[in-house]
Scaffold this motif. Structure first.
Motif, PDB file in Angstrom:
ATOM      1  N   GLN A   1       0.842  -1.202   0.000  1.00 38.21           N
ATOM      2  CA  GLN A   1       0.000   0.000   0.000  1.00 38.21           C
ATOM      3  C   GLN A   1       0.879   1.255   0.000  1.00 38.21           C
ATOM      4  O   GLN A   1       0.961   1.957   1.017  1.00 38.21           O
TER       5      GLN A   1
ATOM      6  N   ASP B   1       0.362   4.050  -1.310  1.00 33.19           N
ATOM      7  CA  ASP B   1      -0.412   5.291  -1.170  1.00 33.19           C
ATOM      8  C   ASP B   1      -0.726   5.609   0.290  1.00 33.19           C
ATOM      9  O   ASP B   1      -0.937   6.773   0.654  1.00 33.19           O
ATOM     10  N   LYS B   2      -0.768   4.584   1.152  1.00 27.77           N
ATOM     11  CA  LYS B   2      -1.111   4.781   2.563  1.00 27.77           C
ATOM     12  C   LYS B   2       0.086   4.640   3.491  1.00 27.77           C
ATOM     13  O   LYS B   2       0.139   5.264   4.545  1.00 27.77           O
TER      14      LYS B   2
ATOM     15  N   ALA C   1       3.791   9.178   6.883  1.00 27.06           N
ATOM     16  CA  ALA C   1       2.435   8.777   6.496  1.00 27.06           C
ATOM     17  C   ALA C   1       1.935   7.641   7.382  1.00 27.06           C
ATOM     18  O   ALA C   1       0.753   7.575   7.736  1.00 27.06           O
TER      19      ALA C   1
ATOM     20  N   TRP D   1       0.127   8.264  10.961  1.00 28.46           N
ATOM     21  CA  TRP D   1      -1.316   8.469  11.148  1.00 28.46           C
ATOM     22  C   TRP D   1      -1.973   7.178  11.629  1.00 28.46           C
ATOM     23  O   TRP D   1      -2.771   7.189  12.563  1.00 28.46           O
ATOM     24  N   TRP D   2      -1.613   6.054  10.977  1.00 29.29           N
ATOM     25  CA  TRP D   2      -2.166   4.772  11.415  1.00 29.29           C
ATOM     26  C   TRP D   2      -1.698   4.451  12.823  1.00 29.29           C
ATOM     27  O   TRP D   2      -2.477   3.984  13.666  1.00 29.29           O
TER      28      TRP D   2
ATOM     29  N   ASP E   1      -9.641   4.162   8.224  1.00 29.51           N
ATOM     30  CA  ASP E   1      -9.345   4.663   6.888  1.00 29.51           C
ATOM     31  C   ASP E   1      -8.020   4.127   6.362  1.00 29.51           C
ATOM     32  O   ASP E   1      -7.804   4.043   5.152  1.00 29.51           O
ATOM     33  N   VAL E   2      -7.107   3.772   7.297  1.00 28.77           N
ATOM     34  CA  VAL E   2      -5.817   3.188   6.926  1.00 28.77           C
ATOM     35  C   VAL E   2      -5.622   1.938   7.763  1.00 28.77           C
ATOM     36  O   VAL E   2      -5.501   2.024   8.994  1.00 28.77           O
TER      37      VAL E   2
END
Length: 317
Positions: free
Chosen positions: A188, A190-191, A197, A200-201, A213-214
């Motif tokens: 992934q 993009d995530k 990045a 966030w998760w 969302d992730v």
């Protein structure tokens, strides 16, 4: 000069709610609390365009009146603070005492409550962020809320422990971000294309929010996510437990302080009117309920009288 000094002392007693001004101080606190709540509700409603267009003048009048009252209160507290018990003990001039009060947390909150509106009146700009800052007036309730003062005291006492807990959480956050990045970034991109990045998760998982969302999709990623989720329960519990224990300790200390004050005031097994008035003022300052205060007084009276009479025959030794 004497009249000015007398007025200043009266204001100090009024703001402290002591002596004959205890009831008046209580009424003043209730009035200011009501005004703060009205302002908070008005600022929230003012964000609705249709409402503010219809009642613009009413909102403006409320804002002007509120700022005037808060400004008068702020200046009066700044002027009278030199006669308050806390600042009267500071050695030096009245200017030094006022500077000490000026930089106190409660005084800063009072200043923040009026500063955004004053800037809006001085600068003819639509500063939306200043309008939102007016919501900070809700922090003025800290002055009148004993529970909030206990919480702030708990934060202050457990500052070093909380910093250690947050440091541990920051380390775990970085490790979780790096781990999920290594596992999921190829699947992934993009995530989980970078460690920032992936944070966030990691943040959503460590705080047990889990927005969804992730999410990891590989078996290893799911396993790693489960481990982080289980670990997050303990991470969140650390600062919560520290604050809860400190909050309870603050309440215990206040109750003990009141009991010690009752013990010192008891003479001949009774309390006269002056002593009862002093204890009532202390009860209000400590934020204790009348039930707690009466229980402490009754306990101390029983202990005191128990030492005056023989336990077996009931006569004085």
């Amino acid at each position: 000069m004497n009249n000015s000094q007398t007025l200043r002392q009266k204001l100090a007693c009024l703001f402290e709610g002591t002596g004959q001004y205890r009831r008046a101080g209580h009424i003043l606190d209730i009035a200011l609390i009501s005004l703060i709540m009205i302002n908070v509700v008005a600022i929230v409603i003012e964000s609705i365009p249709s409402v503010v267009e219809q009642y613009y003048n009413e909102f403006l009048v409320l804002e002007i009146v509120s700022v005037a009252i808060f400004a008068i209160e702020y200046l009066a507290r700044l002027w009278a603070c030199v006669d308050k018990t806390q600042y009267a003990a500071i050695k030096g001039s009245n200017t030094k005492r006022r500077l000490s009060y000026f930089f106190s947390p409660l005084a800063i909150v009072d200043l923040i409550a009026i500063l955004p509106s004053l800037m809006m009146f001085l600068f003819p700009l639509d500063l939306r962020f200043l309008r939102v800052l007016r919501l900070l007036r809700v922090f003025k309730l800290t002055r009148y809320s004993r529970a909030m003062q206990l919480l702030l005291k708990a934060f202050n006492d457990e500052g070093s422990s909380l910093m250690a807990a947050f440091f541990i959480m920051a380390v775990v956050l970085i490790l979780a971000s790096c781990g999920i990045y290594l596992i999921e970034h190829d699947i992934q991109p993009d995530k989980f294309g970078s460690i920032p990045a992936a944070m966030w998760w990691a943040m959503a998982t460590l705080t047990t929010v889990g927005y969804g969302d992730v999410v990891p999709i590989t078996p290893l990623g799911k396993f790693f996510g489960g481990v982080i989720t289980l670990l997050s329960m303990g991470m969140v519990a650390i600062p919560t437990g520290l604050l809860a224990s400190s909050f309870s300790e603050q309440i215990r200390k206040r109750r003990q302080f009141f009991e010690d004050a009752v013990h010192e005031q008891i003479q001949n097994g009774t309390l006269n009117d002056t002593q009862q008035e002093h204890l009532e003022e202390l009860r209000y300052k400590l934020g204790l309920s009348k039930l707690e205060a009466n229980k402490a007084i009754k306990t101390q009276l029983n202990e005191h009288n128990g030492h005056l009479f023989c336990r077996h025959c009931g006569k004085r030794p």
